[in-house]
Design a protein around this motif. Structure first.
Motif, mmCIF file in Angstrom:
data_model
loop_
_atom_site.group_PDB
_atom_site.id
_atom_site.type_symbol
_atom_site.label_atom_id
_atom_site.label_comp_id
_atom_site.label_asym_id
_atom_site.label_seq_id
_atom_site.Cartn_x
_atom_site.Cartn_y
_atom_site.Cartn_z
ATOM 1 N N ILE A 114 16.142 -9.102 -9.423
ATOM 2 C CA ILE A 114 15.797 -8.661 -7.673
ATOM 3 C C ILE A 114 14.498 -8.194 -7.287
ATOM 4 C CG2 ILE A 114 16.303 -6.880 -6.025
ATOM 5 C CD1 ILE A 114 19.376 -6.789 -6.631
ATOM 6 N N GLY A 115 13.973 -7.506 -8.470
ATOM 7 C CA GLY A 115 12.770 -7.149 -8.181
ATOM 8 C C GLY A 115 11.728 -8.075 -8.097
ATOM 9 N N ARG A 116 11.838 -9.784 -9.234
ATOM 10 C CA ARG A 116 11.079 -10.296 -9.450
ATOM 11 C C ARG A 116 11.653 -11.532 -8.113
ATOM 12 N NH1 ARG A 116 12.892 -13.073 -14.246
ATOM 13 N NH2 ARG A 116 11.541 -11.653 -15.623
ATOM 14 N N GLY A 117 11.973 -11.276 -7.697
ATOM 15 C CA GLY A 117 12.252 -11.284 -5.889
ATOM 16 C C GLY A 117 11.320 -11.797 -5.169
ATOM 17 N N ILE A 118 11.092 -10.423 -4.736
ATOM 18 C CA ILE A 118 10.579 -9.428 -4.121
ATOM 19 C C ILE A 118 9.144 -9.138 -4.713
ATOM 20 C CG2 ILE A 118 9.126 -6.430 -3.180
ATOM 21 C CD1 ILE A 118 12.724 -6.000 -4.277
ATOM 22 N N ASN A 119 8.624 -9.099 -6.260
ATOM 23 C CA ASN A 119 7.473 -9.401 -5.988
ATOM 24 C C ASN A 119 6.765 -11.092 -5.846
ATOM 25 O OD1 ASN A 119 6.913 -7.358 -7.305
ATOM 26 N ND2 ASN A 119 7.228 -7.979 -9.748
ATOM 27 N N HIS A 120 7.974 -12.251 -5.526
ATOM 28 C CA HIS A 120 7.417 -13.418 -5.510
ATOM 29 C C HIS A 120 7.323 -13.614 -4.169
ATOM 30 C CE1 HIS A 120 8.114 -16.151 -8.920
ATOM 31 N NE2 HIS A 120 8.150 -14.905 -9.567
ATOM 32 N N TYR A 121 8.547 -12.767 -3.119
ATOM 33 C CA TYR A 121 7.193 -13.050 -2.053
ATOM 34 C C TYR A 121 6.435 -11.683 -1.505
ATOM 35 C CZ TYR A 121 9.709 -12.964 3.007
ATOM 36 O OH TYR A 121 9.920 -13.490 4.412
ATOM 37 N N TRP A 122 6.538 -11.111 -2.187
ATOM 38 C CA TRP A 122 4.987 -10.234 -1.829
ATOM 39 C C TRP A 122 3.587 -11.394 -2.574
ATOM 40 C CZ3 TRP A 122 1.963 -8.094 -5.422
ATOM 41 C CH2 TRP A 122 1.066 -7.723 -4.982
ATOM 42 N N GLY A 123 4.157 -12.088 -3.389
ATOM 43 C CA GLY A 123 2.450 -12.686 -3.165
ATOM 44 C C GLY A 123 2.467 -13.615 -2.424
ATOM 45 N N LEU A 124 3.707 -14.465 -2.196
ATOM 46 C CA LEU A 124 3.827 -15.519 -1.205
ATOM 47 C C LEU A 124 2.730 -14.783 0.689
ATOM 48 C CD1 LEU A 124 6.426 -17.748 -2.396
ATOM 49 C CD2 LEU A 124 3.967 -18.651 -2.731
ATOM 50 N N LEU A 125 2.781 -13.491 0.166
ATOM 51 C CA LEU A 125 2.164 -13.088 1.047
ATOM 52 C C LEU A 125 3.461 -13.224 2.470
ATOM 53 C CD1 LEU A 125 -1.250 -14.507 2.140
ATOM 54 C CD2 LEU A 125 -0.211 -11.906 1.105
ATOM 55 N N GLY A 126 5.010 -12.950 2.059
ATOM 56 C CA GLY A 126 5.898 -13.332 2.274
ATOM 57 C C GLY A 126 6.339 -11.607 3.621
ATOM 58 N N ILE A 127 5.108 -10.705 2.553
ATOM 59 C CA ILE A 127 5.972 -9.128 3.287
ATOM 60 C C ILE A 127 4.220 -8.695 2.776
ATOM 61 C CG2 ILE A 127 8.211 -9.155 2.788
ATOM 62 C CD1 ILE A 127 7.592 -7.968 0.582
ATOM 63 N N ASN A 128 4.082 -7.182 3.971
ATOM 64 C CA ASN A 128 2.581 -7.042 3.514
ATOM 65 C C ASN A 128 2.814 -5.872 1.895
ATOM 66 O OD1 ASN A 128 3.707 -5.266 4.522
ATOM 67 N ND2 ASN A 128 3.503 -5.349 7.110
ATOM 68 N N ASP A 129 1.991 -4.892 2.131
ATOM 69 C CA ASP A 129 1.987 -4.072 1.163
ATOM 70 C C ASP A 129 2.901 -2.934 1.158
ATOM 71 O OD1 ASP A 129 -0.257 -5.765 -0.371
ATOM 72 O OD2 ASP A 129 -1.357 -4.004 -0.174
ATOM 73 N N GLU A 130 2.661 -2.232 2.272
ATOM 74 C CA GLU A 130 3.991 -1.321 2.838
ATOM 75 C C GLU A 130 5.025 -1.643 2.673
ATOM 76 O OE1 GLU A 130 4.412 1.554 7.003
ATOM 77 O OE2 GLU A 130 3.271 0.344 7.111
ATOM 78 N N GLU A 131 5.248 -3.131 3.294
ATOM 79 C CA GLU A 131 7.119 -3.319 3.379
ATOM 80 C C GLU A 131 7.377 -3.127 1.786
ATOM 81 O OE1 GLU A 131 10.348 -3.978 4.550
ATOM 82 O OE2 GLU A 131 9.286 -3.356 5.600
ATOM 83 N N TYR A 132 6.328 -3.875 0.873
ATOM 84 C CA TYR A 132 6.604 -3.971 -0.766
ATOM 85 C C TYR A 132 7.116 -3.496 -1.273
ATOM 86 C CZ TYR A 132 5.738 -5.486 -5.196
ATOM 87 O OH TYR A 132 5.783 -5.374 -6.824
ATOM 88 N N LYS A 133 6.236 -1.553 -0.603
ATOM 89 C CA LYS A 133 5.988 -0.727 -1.454
ATOM 90 C C LYS A 133 8.052 -0.516 -0.595
ATOM 91 C CE LYS A 133 1.520 0.420 -1.847
ATOM 92 N NZ LYS A 133 0.242 1.455 -1.984
#
Length: 202
Positions: free
Chosen positions: A168-187
């Motif tokens: 799950i964490g890796r999926g969130i990382n990839h989504y953040w890396g692809l700019l699917g979510i911003n830093d605030e949402e990622y955190k």
């Protein structure tokens, strides 16, 4: 000619070991600096040697596996520093809060090394596709789930939960890396990976 004493031999050995550690550290730090400033495909052994102020043969002496081995150590270092960043809070936490505090520290480390993190995500996929190395956070999380299980009932084994959290964490990382979510949402999302894993396996 005076024969070397055991003390002299020990001193030379100590200096050699100290020099080895200094060069090793300079290689790792140079790689972090380079990966933080450019895409991973532009990072080469000669470039690392220049940045670390050492020779190319020295790098292969420290890292026989070349870039794969260097990238693995860099990723492991950043990940370990992140997971342990909130150690005081982790020690005082209970249940799933233990995992949340640990993952929050990792999240902050990832964001603070944005380019390096993107590089490692890209390199991880490349390495996996070519039968090479892929970072695995699960083994670091398993003992934390064991601790959490002492405070509350969990729906699966620590290993299963750690593996699911890592996915799950890796999926969130990839989504953040692809700019699917911003830093605030990622955190907000990443530290909840363990909670999501528990719900998924319930």
């Amino acid at each position: 000619m005076k024969e070397p004493t055991d003390k002299n031999v020990d001193l030379r050995k100590q200096r050699g070991e100290e020099r080895h550690l200094v060069v090793h550290e300079s290689i790792v730090e140079a790689t972090i600096e380079l990966l933080d400033s450019r895409i991973f495909t532009d990072v080469t052994i000669p470039l690392i040697a220049e940045q670390a102020d050492c020779s190319v043969p020295s790098i292969y002496n420290h890292f026989p596996g070349a870039l794969r081995e260097i990238f693995e150590e860099v990723s492991t270092r950043i990940r370990t520093e992140g997971l342990q960043a909130n150690q005081d809070k982790i020690d005082q936490a209970s249940g799933l809060q233990i995992l949340e505090e640990s993952l929050r520290g990792l999240c902050e480390a990832i964001v603070s090394h944005r380019n390096l993190s993107h590089a490692m995500l890209s390199y991880g996929n490349y390495a996996a596709a070519t039968g090479g190395w892929m970072p695995d956070t699960a083994k670091y999380l398993e003992p934390l789930f064991e601790r959490a299980g002492e405070d509350e009932e969990l729906p699966a084994s620590p290993r299963e939960l750690a593996q699911m959290t890592s996915v799950i964490g890796r999926g969130i990382n990839h989504y953040w890396g692809l700019l699917g979510i911003n830093d605030e949402e990622y955190k907000k999302q990443f530290p909840r990976s363990a909670e999501m894993a528990v719900k998924a396996l319930s």
